[in-house]
Design an enzyme around this catalytic site. Sequence first.
Site, PDB file in Angstrom:
ATOM      1  N   SER A 276       0.844  -1.410  -0.088  1.00  5.42           N
ATOM      2  CA  SER A 276      -0.078   0.119  -0.102  1.00  5.42           C
ATOM      3  C   SER A 276       0.915   1.174  -0.047  1.00  5.42           C
ATOM      4  CB  SER A 276      -1.065   0.124   1.146  1.00  5.42           C
ATOM      5  OG  SER A 276      -0.143   0.342   2.252  1.00  5.42           O
ATOM      6  N   LYS A 277       0.233   2.351  -0.178  1.00  7.99           N
ATOM      7  CA  LYS A 277       0.912   3.627  -0.318  1.00  7.99           C
ATOM      8  C   LYS A 277       1.411   3.791   1.014  1.00  7.99           C
ATOM      9  CE  LYS A 277      -1.434   7.835  -0.254  1.00  7.99           C
ATOM     10  NZ  LYS A 277      -2.396   8.768  -0.588  1.00  7.99           N
ATOM     11  N   ARG A 278       0.679   3.464   2.139  1.00  3.87           N
ATOM     12  CA  ARG A 278       1.258   3.722   3.470  1.00  3.87           C
ATOM     13  C   ARG A 278       2.353   2.877   3.817  1.00  3.87           C
ATOM     14  NH1 ARG A 278      -1.931   6.262   3.225  1.00  3.87           N
ATOM     15  NH2 ARG A 278      -4.363   6.384   3.431  1.00  3.87           N
ATOM     16  N   GLY A 280       4.896   2.715   1.577  1.00  5.06           N
ATOM     17  CA  GLY A 280       6.019   3.386   1.173  1.00  5.06           C
ATOM     18  C   GLY A 280       6.520   4.523   2.152  1.00  5.06           C
TER      19      GLY A 280
END
Length: 521
Positions: A276-278, A280
């Site tokens: 997920s973006k999180r 990153g």
Amino acid sequence: MTLYTELLSLQLMSKKVRVRFAPSPTGGLHLGGVRTVLYNYLFAKHHGGEFILRIEDTDQSRYVTGAEDYIFNCLQWAGLEPDESPLHGGQYGPYRQSERKATYRRYAEQLVKDGHAYYAFDTPEELEKMRLDFKTEQNPSPQYDRSVRLQMRNSLTLAADEVKKLLDDGTRHVIRIKMPEAHETVTFTDMIRGDVSFDTAVVDDKVLLKADGMPTYHLAVVVDDHLMKITHAFRGEEWLPSAPVHVLLWKYLFGLEQMPQWAHLPLILGPNGKLSKRDGAKYGFPVFAMNWTDPKTNELTEGFKEKGFLPEAFINLLALLGWNDGTEQEIFTKEELVAKFSMERVHSGGAKFDYEKAKWFNHEWIKKSGAGILESGVKTLLTEKGIDITDDALLTKVIELVKERCTLLTDFYEQSAFFFTTPAQYDIAAVKPKWNAAKQLFFAELIRNYELATGWNVTTLENNFKEIAAVNELKPGELMLPFRIMLVGGKFGPGVFDIATLIGKEETIARISKAVAAFNS
Ligand code: GLU
């Protein structure tokens, strides 16, 4: 060759391959999205076909300004340009679904006429009431499906003249698919997963046309894949639960023989489940292709491009996230990928993203790339940091010399800035404790020697350096570190004599003198 692949190749021979990437412009382009683009692109090019980019923007509430341009920029950077798109044009346009609104109603009406869909006039309050009335412990969130549809306000329950009146009066309504009454099994062959079956009883009567006249994704994707003559539809595994609706729509509208071959690509996994973006932000690696700033929150999500990845490395590492050619080979050019790619070799299990491995790919690509390829990126990087490059020939030599030490393109700043600017600071702590009169004398002598040196090359500079050290009974090893710090400012960079050779006689001598003064004070 299995019967299936045989059939597939027969089909490939008879029709021009046309594939599509169909993003909704709702934000940044995730690694998984670019891999979907890449597999589409490779498959299309492998079969001499076409790759289409279609913008699926029918959900106006999720539309994000700038997201569409961003997608184009990412594809351009990655070298995966579509043959047809809203930007590139093509004979099956428009390629933006919001511009095709009129087309979809026709198909939705056709489905109603054929008994595969119906008008539903339920208000939001009525829908809420249904959810409360039908809620049970076993079914905590009831759906609008075959078990409730006959108790709702729709064209299945209302008299025909009443339906006509409601429509004539312009009453807000949607069109819903009428999923089969009995348990019906929908089966299709996925190019990665083989035969996939669903029981239609578990699927609700999805809205096909919304009250604003826009289609939902389900209707639009089927209609457009048909009108755009798509032969193969590849998308992320998260779309697998929607597949039965799409297969039924194909069956009702165009016939299953026309349906594209599906392939649902495996998830990309991060350190804990789906990447997920999180992840990153949490683990400090990029997840998007390019930097993306959310226009609403101003939140910046880092991209591979800005992090310092080469597009060649980026697509190479993405290709290997879920596919291999059956050998140990890991480094592939785009042309090699086009030649070797096949959907049958894509794994069905999730592919784990490993940032260290991603950097390894980039390092390999930096080492493999000539200065010509790296030059413009390095020049931009240095210029952005305030270093003016006037000598392109020097830049080329510097790149060749230091590229081995650079994992990311951004590493070229630390590894090459000192070739173009005299160090402003020194790692004094590394020199000072062992700085003494003997070393001062050595460097004074070195300056005199280098001033008179006729050949300015690595061998001469190194030999002279060692000779003076020997005469003064000093160990060259102990002199190398102060020399490096004089030229570079810190304990990094390629061989000191390589550096001195490239920056030239005048600059080398000036740097030694300046540093000696700093070390003495
Ligand atoms: N619009 C869908 C998305 O945002 C496309 C899914 C498909 O390719 O069918 O991913």
